[in-house]
Design an enzyme around this catalytic site. Structure first.
Site, PDB file in Angstrom:
ATOM      1  NE  ARG A 148       4.796 167.089 -50.256  1.00  0.00           N
ATOM      2  CZ  ARG A 148       4.898 166.849 -51.557  1.00  0.00           C
ATOM      3  NH1 ARG A 148       5.283 167.824 -52.366  1.00  0.00           N
ATOM      4  NH2 ARG A 148       4.625 165.658 -52.046  1.00  0.00           N
TER       5      ARG A 148
ATOM      6  CE  LYS B 240      -6.011 172.770 -29.485  1.00  0.00           C
ATOM      7  NZ  LYS B 240      -7.124 172.489 -28.544  1.00  0.00           N
TER       8      LYS B 240
ATOM      9  CD  GLU C  75     -13.588 179.849 -25.655  1.00  0.00           C
ATOM     10  OE1 GLU C  75     -12.689 179.515 -24.843  1.00  0.00           O
ATOM     11  OE2 GLU C  75     -14.334 179.036 -26.215  1.00  0.00           O
TER      12      GLU C  75
ATOM     13  CE  LYS D  29      -5.374 179.436 -27.439  1.00  0.00           C
ATOM     14  NZ  LYS D  29      -6.498 179.257 -28.372  1.00  0.00           N
TER      15      LYS D  29
ATOM     16  CD  GLU E 106      -5.358 170.280 -26.461  1.00  0.00           C
ATOM     17  OE1 GLU E 106      -6.289 169.573 -26.107  1.00  0.00           O
ATOM     18  OE2 GLU E 106      -5.465 171.180 -27.330  1.00  0.00           O
TER      19      GLU E 106
ATOM     20  NE  ARG F  29      -3.065 174.883 -27.401  1.00  0.00           N
ATOM     21  CZ  ARG F  29      -2.687 175.306 -28.596  1.00  0.00           C
ATOM     22  NH1 ARG F  29      -1.439 175.153 -28.991  1.00  0.00           N
ATOM     23  NH2 ARG F  29      -3.547 175.895 -29.404  1.00  0.00           N
TER      24      ARG F  29
ATOM     25  CG  ASN G 231      -9.362 171.274 -24.228  1.00  0.00           C
ATOM     26  OD1 ASN G 231      -9.588 171.959 -25.223  1.00  0.00           O
ATOM     27  ND2 ASN G 231      -8.359 170.427 -24.170  1.00  0.00           N
TER      28      ASN G 231
ATOM     29  CG  HIS H  70     -13.976 174.149 -24.764  1.00  0.00           C
ATOM     30  ND1 HIS H  70     -13.848 175.061 -23.744  1.00  0.00           N
ATOM     31  CD2 HIS H  70     -13.942 174.867 -25.920  1.00  0.00           C
ATOM     32  CE1 HIS H  70     -13.736 176.278 -24.261  1.00  0.00           C
ATOM     33  NE2 HIS H  70     -13.796 176.179 -25.569  1.00  0.00           N
TER      34      HIS H  70
ATOM     35  CG  HIS I  54     -16.211 171.026 -28.272  1.00  0.00           C
ATOM     36  ND1 HIS I  54     -14.854 170.816 -28.410  1.00  0.00           N
ATOM     37  CD2 HIS I  54     -16.417 172.336 -28.543  1.00  0.00           C
ATOM     38  CE1 HIS I  54     -14.269 171.951 -28.753  1.00  0.00           C
ATOM     39  NE2 HIS I  54     -15.196 172.886 -28.839  1.00  0.00           N
TER      40      HIS I  54
ATOM     41  CG  HIS J 206     -18.029 177.940 -29.243  1.00  0.00           C
ATOM     42  ND1 HIS J 206     -17.533 176.658 -29.247  1.00  0.00           N
ATOM     43  CD2 HIS J 206     -17.153 178.689 -28.518  1.00  0.00           C
ATOM     44  CE1 HIS J 206     -16.399 176.622 -28.563  1.00  0.00           C
ATOM     45  NE2 HIS J 206     -16.150 177.836 -28.112  1.00  0.00           N
TER      46      HIS J 206
END
Length: 364
Positions: free
Chosen positions: A124, A146, A188, A230, A240, A244, A248, A251, A255, A267
Site C-alpha cells: 500500500r 508520474k 524534452e 518543470k 495535471e 501541467r 504534453n 506528446h 505518443h 521517444h
C-alpha cells in the site's frame, strides 16, 4: 551540487529536493543515511543499467552503511507491463522487503515509471528515490511523481501520481549514453524552451553542437533550467488538472506515433515529430506566426530529429491512437498549441479534419 526544492501543497511531507551534480552517488548515500527514510533500500533497475552502473552504485551505498539489495528486469519499453510489475513485487517479497523498505529507481524513464508504480502499490505504498541515468529522465520523467505502465491500447494507461522522497541527478551517468538516448532527452529540453523559456530556446539554437558534444557546463545548465521549469509547473498543478497539461506539448501526436510504431520509433523522435505537427496546427489555426513555426522546425532539424512521419506508419492508426489518448475529456481531444514561443495553451477545439490533413501531409 545544485539543489532545487519542489514545494507541493505547502506540505513538508510531500515536498522534496532535486540534487544536480557530477559524481554525487556518494553524497546521495550520506543524505539517505541522514534522512533515514527506510531501514533497507532495494535498487530497481533494468538489465542495461545494472550492467553499467548497478554494482558501483550498490557498493557505494553499502560503503556508507546502508542495507542494499537489487532487482533488475529486461531493458526497454516492452517491459512496461503488468507482468513486470508482478515479477518485481514477487522478488521484493522473496527478498524480505516490507513497509520499512524503500525503492531506488536507478535508470531511465522506463525504470522510473516501473519502480515508482511498484512503490505506490507495494504494501500500500513505500518510499522511493529517483536516480535517473538518462537525460530524458533527468530533465523530465524523474520529476513530478508520474508513474505508469503501458497497455496494448496505449502508453501509460495504468499509473499513479506518487512523489519520490528525492531526486538525485548525477550527470556522470550521461557519459555512458548512446547518441539516441541523449537525443530522447534533448527533445524534452526543446519542449521546455518552446512552452516556457524563449531564452533556453535561443541557447539551444546557438549551442546545439556543444550540447550534442556533451559540454559538461552546458549540460548542467540545461538540466538545471529544465528541472526548474518543470518543478514550477508541478507546484501549481501536481496532478495535471490544469497548467501541467502544457507539458504534453508534442506528446499527443508523439505518443500516437510511438504506439502505432509498436514503440520502434524512439521517444525523442516521436515527440519531435509531434512538436512539429502541433506547431503546424497552431499556425494553421491562426495562433502561431510562421516565423515561430519555422524556428521550431529548424531547431528540431538542427539537433538531428525527424520532423516527418515515416512512410511505413498508417495515418489512420495514428489518428485512432490519438482518439484513445488518456488525456482526452469525453470525446474531446486536448492538444497543446502555441500563440508564440513561450506561450502555450490547451484546447479541445482542433477540428478532426485538420488533424487528419496535418498527419497525412507530414508523411508525404
Amino acid at each position: 551540487m545544485n539543489r532545487i526544492t519542489v514545494h507541493l501543497d505547502k506540505k513538508t511531507s510531500s515536498s522534496y529536493e532535486i540534487y544536480i551534480g557530477q559524481e554525487i552517488v556518494d553524497r546521495m548515500g550520506l543524505l539517505l543515511t541522514k534522512h533515514n527514510w527506510a531501514a533497507r533500500y532495494m535498487i530497481v533497475t533494468d538489465s542495461t543499467v545494472a550492467a553499467l552502473h548497478g554494482a558501483g552504485v550498490e557498493e557505494t551505498l553499502k560503503g556508507v552503511g546502508l542495507k542494499i539489495g537489487m532487482i533488475d528486469f529486461p531493458a526497454g519499453e516492452a517491459s512496461k507491463n503488468i507482468q513486470t510489475i508482478q515479477r518485481i513485487c514477487d522478488q521484493l517479497i522473496a527478498k524480505g522487503a516490507d513497509r520499512t523498505s524503500a525503492l531506488i529507481a536507478l535508470g531511465g524513464g522506463v525504470v522510473g515509471d516501473i519502480a515508482g508504480f511498484v512503490a505506490s502499490i507495494y504494501m500500500r505504498g513505500v518510499p522511493y528515490i529517483q536516480v535517473p541515468t538518462t537525460l530524458l529522465a533527468q530533465v523530465d520523467s524523474s520529476i513530478g511523481g508520474k508513474t505508469g505502465i503501458d497497455l496494448a491500447t496505449g502508453k501509460n494507461i495504468l499509473g499513479t501520481f506518487y512523489q519520490p522522497k528525492g531526486v538525485f541527478i548525477d550527470l556522470a551517468f550521461l557519459k555512458t549514453l548512446k547518441p539516441q538516448e541523449l537525443k530522447n532527452g534533448l527533445a524534452e529540453v526543446v519542449k521546455y524552451g518552446i512552452i516556457d523559456d524563449p531564452e533556453l530556446f535561443s541557447t539551444l539554437e546557438a549551442q546545439a553542437d556543444a550540447i550534442k558534444g556533451q559540454d559538461a557546463d552546458l549540460l548542467k545548465e540545461i538540466v538545471t533550467r529544465s528541472c526548474t521549469i518543470k518543478k514550477g509547473i508541478i507546484e501549481i498543478d501536481e496532478t495535471e488538472k490544469g497548467i501541467r497539461r502544457i507539458l504534453n506539448f508534442g506528446h499527443t501526436v508523439g505518443h500516437a506515433i510511438e504506439t502505432e510504431s509498436g514503440y520502434t520509433i524512439p521517444h525523442g523522435d516521436a515527440v519531435a515529430i509531434g512538436m512539429a505537427a502541433e506547431a503546424i496546427l497552431s499556425e494553421r489555426l491562426g495562433y502561431l506566426a510562421a516565423k515561430d513555426r519555422e524556428r521550431i522546425i529548424a531547431l528540431i532539424r538542427t539537433i538531428g530529429f525527424p520532423d516527418r512521419i515515416p512512410q511505413g506508419l498508417n495515418p489512420k492508426g495514428i489518428l485512432t491512437c490519438m482518439k484513445g489518448d488518456k488525456k482526452k475529456a469525453g470525446d474531446a481531444l486536448n492538444i497543446v498549441l502555441l500563440k508564440k514561443i513561450g506561450v502555450p495553451f490547451v484546447t479541445s477545439g482542433v477540428p478532426d479534419q485538420l488533424i487528419r490533413e496535418t498527419v497525412e501531409e507530414l508523411q508525404r
